[in-house]
Design an enzyme around this catalytic site. Structure first.
Site, PDB file in Angstrom:
ATOM      1  N   GLU A 151       0.817  -1.211   0.000  1.00  0.00           N
ATOM      2  CA  GLU A 151       0.000   0.000   0.000  1.00  0.00           C
ATOM      3  C   GLU A 151       0.862   1.277   0.000  1.00  0.00           C
ATOM      4  OE1 GLU A 151      -4.129  -1.501   2.166  1.00  0.00           O
ATOM      5  OE2 GLU A 151      -2.646  -0.425   3.356  1.00  0.00           O
ATOM      6  N   GLU A 308      -6.766  -7.754  -0.421  1.00  0.00           N
ATOM      7  CA  GLU A 308      -7.204  -7.625   0.968  1.00  0.00           C
ATOM      8  C   GLU A 308      -8.661  -7.197   1.032  1.00  0.00           C
ATOM      9  OE1 GLU A 308      -4.967  -5.089   3.565  1.00  0.00           O
ATOM     10  OE2 GLU A 308      -3.016  -5.731   2.759  1.00  0.00           O
TER      11      GLU A 308
END
Length: 683
Positions: A151, A308
């Site tokens: 991320e 995710e």
């Protein structure tokens, strides 16, 4: 080799962090994860401190043991490089590795993504670690994916970055004279005489608010530079992996419509796009779907990976509500319906301490499988196992496209005017939501992508028109395509310089209009217009325009510009260009695109009529189709919160229940229910 060729089913699993636990817990994990149907784990995401306890020491013993354990269980591995958080010794010995924030403050060690992307020290050690991991595990056959960092986010404004920014600018502009010309630096006496006079735009230089800049061209380029800097970090690690494993499949996890990074530019460097889906409880299903379609569109329709999601609750929203029973399954299949080839979670076991101890997991703090969440995960695992490779690699086929552009997003929202309430993403969602309610498949594309093959292109807030784009749009419409533009389109070029001669600039001939002024309305006020016999609101911004060949479809009803056009349609060659001169409400966009889709003969995902699709939307049913090898897979997802009865014009087999579906048959879909029909026949 495509990711879909490396797997035999939709992979099911997610982030596993055994380094946070003791050996007795590891054995429990293996037993519980096997029961849940988990067949892939992401390892080593934030493990740099353990792998490299000092500058010259590397220790892979614990990771080796984890790799052995999960391999013995028959699991696939997504191997991360751990570089999302540097170790404490690095910050202590090399403080320049730490970021400087927007306020000009040098950070101390802590958090994550606290590394300056232009720090030579960080870049050296990150690339070295990625290479050592690849060298160590290059023969590990069950590693199906390499996961660089995690991320990527944020920005840095330190001296390293300032110097690197100047180098970036030299490559982009060549000479200081060219930069001065394209940045229009005569404004406010900003003329630069040497490259080292240029500083990073922040709260100590060019900004009067974090979101808004006094000198947009500088801020826009710094946003491009910041995205490019982190992309260079990704590429360096990917190259280190590729040097050891030439056929490695490499990715990093995106975050949907994440403003700071130009994912469209990044996507070319990823073998497969992956992303993390964390909508709030009760989020608009169309907004979630738009993020999926954005991720799929980054690589021209290639299936993506759901890297995710939470099985139950987030830990970082204002209100971290539980996912209600069935919603985790529903959202998982929504991702698959829009092109996902994996269903993965953060996390496998709930952390005992730290920031994410309240974030959901397959295995809760109770440490056993007798929980609602575990049982739901287990049931989904069994379904995905039974589904096998049926939809893996299948594509979504769309004749409609929505243009999404990060440069435009940045330029619009850092401007001083015309409205602080103007939000690029919100306007795109208005257009996407209407097409979603009509169940029209949509590709989300960039300005640089090809327009051939589409019947309809929606380009709301096309504020920035890059070089060559107007000509390609003209060619698309001239050949019979339909384009839909909105207010504040065609204003500037790549450097945020106004295109002179009247708005919408290079789109003026195509749209057949001239915008003379734009009125900015406060939140408490609105205008209105009548379209197809019904009155709709006009708010936020109102373009005051004159026609230059376009047909007027609606006019303002109030204020000094009452009677002037607000909605127009221009015939251009064999196609049509619509211009929507204001922000309106959901009912208007649905009505407009109903008419446009009828006009174009665009049909829904299942080939039903648009009217039938609208009826499905009223029941809260989302409908999509993926296709491969001539076989269509129809997804029906019930977001309404209650059981719904419906019929579709296809026959086939519901792969989740095994039930045979007859054409036109009326059947029930439970609340949060899903049907996945392998289509065998159509009306």
């Amino acid at each position: 080799m495509a990711f879909s060729d490396r797997v035999s089913k939709i992979l099911y699993g997610g982030d596993y962090n055994p380094e946070q636990w003791t050996p007795d817990i590891w054995e429990q994990d293996m037993e519980l994860l096997k029961r849940a149907g988990i067949d892939v784990v992401t390892l080593n995401v934030f493990n740099w401190a353990s792998l490299q306890p000092s500058e010259e020491t590397y220790d892979f013993a614990e990771l080796d043991a984890t790799v052995r354990r999960v391999t013995e269980q028959g699991m696939a591995i997504c191997m991360a490089t751990s570089t999302g958080a540097h170790p404490a010794w690095m910050a202590k010995r090399y403080p320049e590795v730490l970021r400087t924030d927007f306020e000009g403050r040098r950070r101390k060690f802590g958090g994550r993504h606290n590394s300056c992307p232009n720090s030579p020290v960080f870049k050296q050690y990150a690339k070295r670690l990625a290479g050592k991991l690849a060298e160590r595990y290059r023969e590990q056959k069950n590693i199906v994916l390499w996961h660089v960092s995690n991320e990527y986010e944020g920005a840095c404004y330190c001296e390293n970055c300032e110097k690197a920014f100047r180098v970036w600018l030299k490559k982009r502009y060549g000479t200081i004279e060219n930069l001065n010309r394209l940045w229009n630096t005569r404004f406010w006496g900003h003329t630069f005489y040497d490259w080292d006079e240029i500083v990073a735009p922040s709260m100590v230089s060019e900004h009067f608010e974090e979101a808004r800049s006094m000198y947009q061209a500088i801020t826009l380029d710094y946003k491009r530079f910041n995205s490019d800097s982190m992309l260079a970090n990704y590429r360096a690690e990917a190259e280190a992996i590729r040097a050891q494993i030439p056929d490695a499949c490499i990715t990093t996890n995106f975050m949907g419509a994440y403003k700071p990074l130009d994912y469209k530019k990044w996507a070319a460097s990823l073998d497969v796009v992956s992303w993390d889906n964390y909508p709030a409880e009760g989020a608009d299903p169309a907004a979630i779907a738009m993020n999926h379609d954005l991720m799929r569109g980054l690589k021209h329709g290639q299936p993506f990976l759901l890297m995710e999601q939470t099985p139950s609750t987030c830990n970082w929203l204002n209100d971290n509500r539980l996912k209600r029973p069935g919603v985790m399954r529903l959202l998982s299949y929504q991702a698959v319906a829009h092109g996902a080839d994996t269903v993965m979670f953060f996390q496998m076991r709930r952390s005992r301490a730290g920031c994410e101890k309240f974030h959901g997991a397959v295995i809760d703090h109770a440490g056993h499988g007798n929980t609602r969440v575990f049982k739901e995960c287990q049931a989904l695992g069994m379904e995905l196992k039974a589904l096998g490779k049926e939809v893996v690699g299948a594509r979504v086929l769309a004749k409609a496209a929505l243009i999404f552009d990060w440069d435009t997003w940045w330029a619009l929202e850092c401007s001083a005017g015309p409205s602080v309430r103007l939000e690029y993403l919100e306007e795109l969602q208005n257009y996407y939501r209407a097409l979603s309610k009509l169940h029209i498949p949509v590709d989300i594309i960039g300005m640089e992508d090809g327009f051939c093959g589409y019947e309809l292109i929606a380009a709301p807030l096309l504020y920035m028109v890059k070089d060559g784009v107007s000509g390609r749009l003209e060619k698309f419409v001239r050949a019979g395509g339909t384009a839909v533009f909105s207010y504040l389109s065609g204003y500037v070029d790549e450097n945020d310089r106004i295109t002179l001669g009247g708005y919408p600039g290079k789109l003026r001939e195509l749209t057949g209009i001239w915008v003379e002024e734009t009125d900015s309305l406060p939140e408490t006020e609105q205008n209105s217009f009548c379209y197809e016999g019904k009155t709709y609101p006009a708010g936020l911004l109102c373009d005051i325009m004159h026609t230059e060949g376009a047909e007027v479809l609606a006019r303002y009803r109030e204020d000094f510009y009452a009677g002037t056009p607000v909605i127009t349609r221009n015939r251009y060659g064999d196609g049509l260009a619509y211009y929507v001169g204001t922000r309106s409400g959901e009912d208007f966009y649905l009505r407009l695109f109903t008419e446009v889709c009828k006009e174009k003969g665009l049909r829904t995902a299942s080939h039903d009529t648009v009217e039938t699709a609208a009826a499905l939307s009223e029941k809260g049913i989302e409908m999509t189709v993926r296709k491969k090898d001539g076989v269509e897979y129809l997804f029906l997802l019930n977001h309404s919160g209650k059981k719904q009865e419906l019929a579709v014009s296809v026959g086939g087999t519901d792969l989740l229940s095994g039930r045979e579906i007859c054409r036109g048959e009326v059947f029930a879909v439970d609340a949060a229910g899903v049907m996945l029909v392998r289509v065998l026949e159509r009306v």
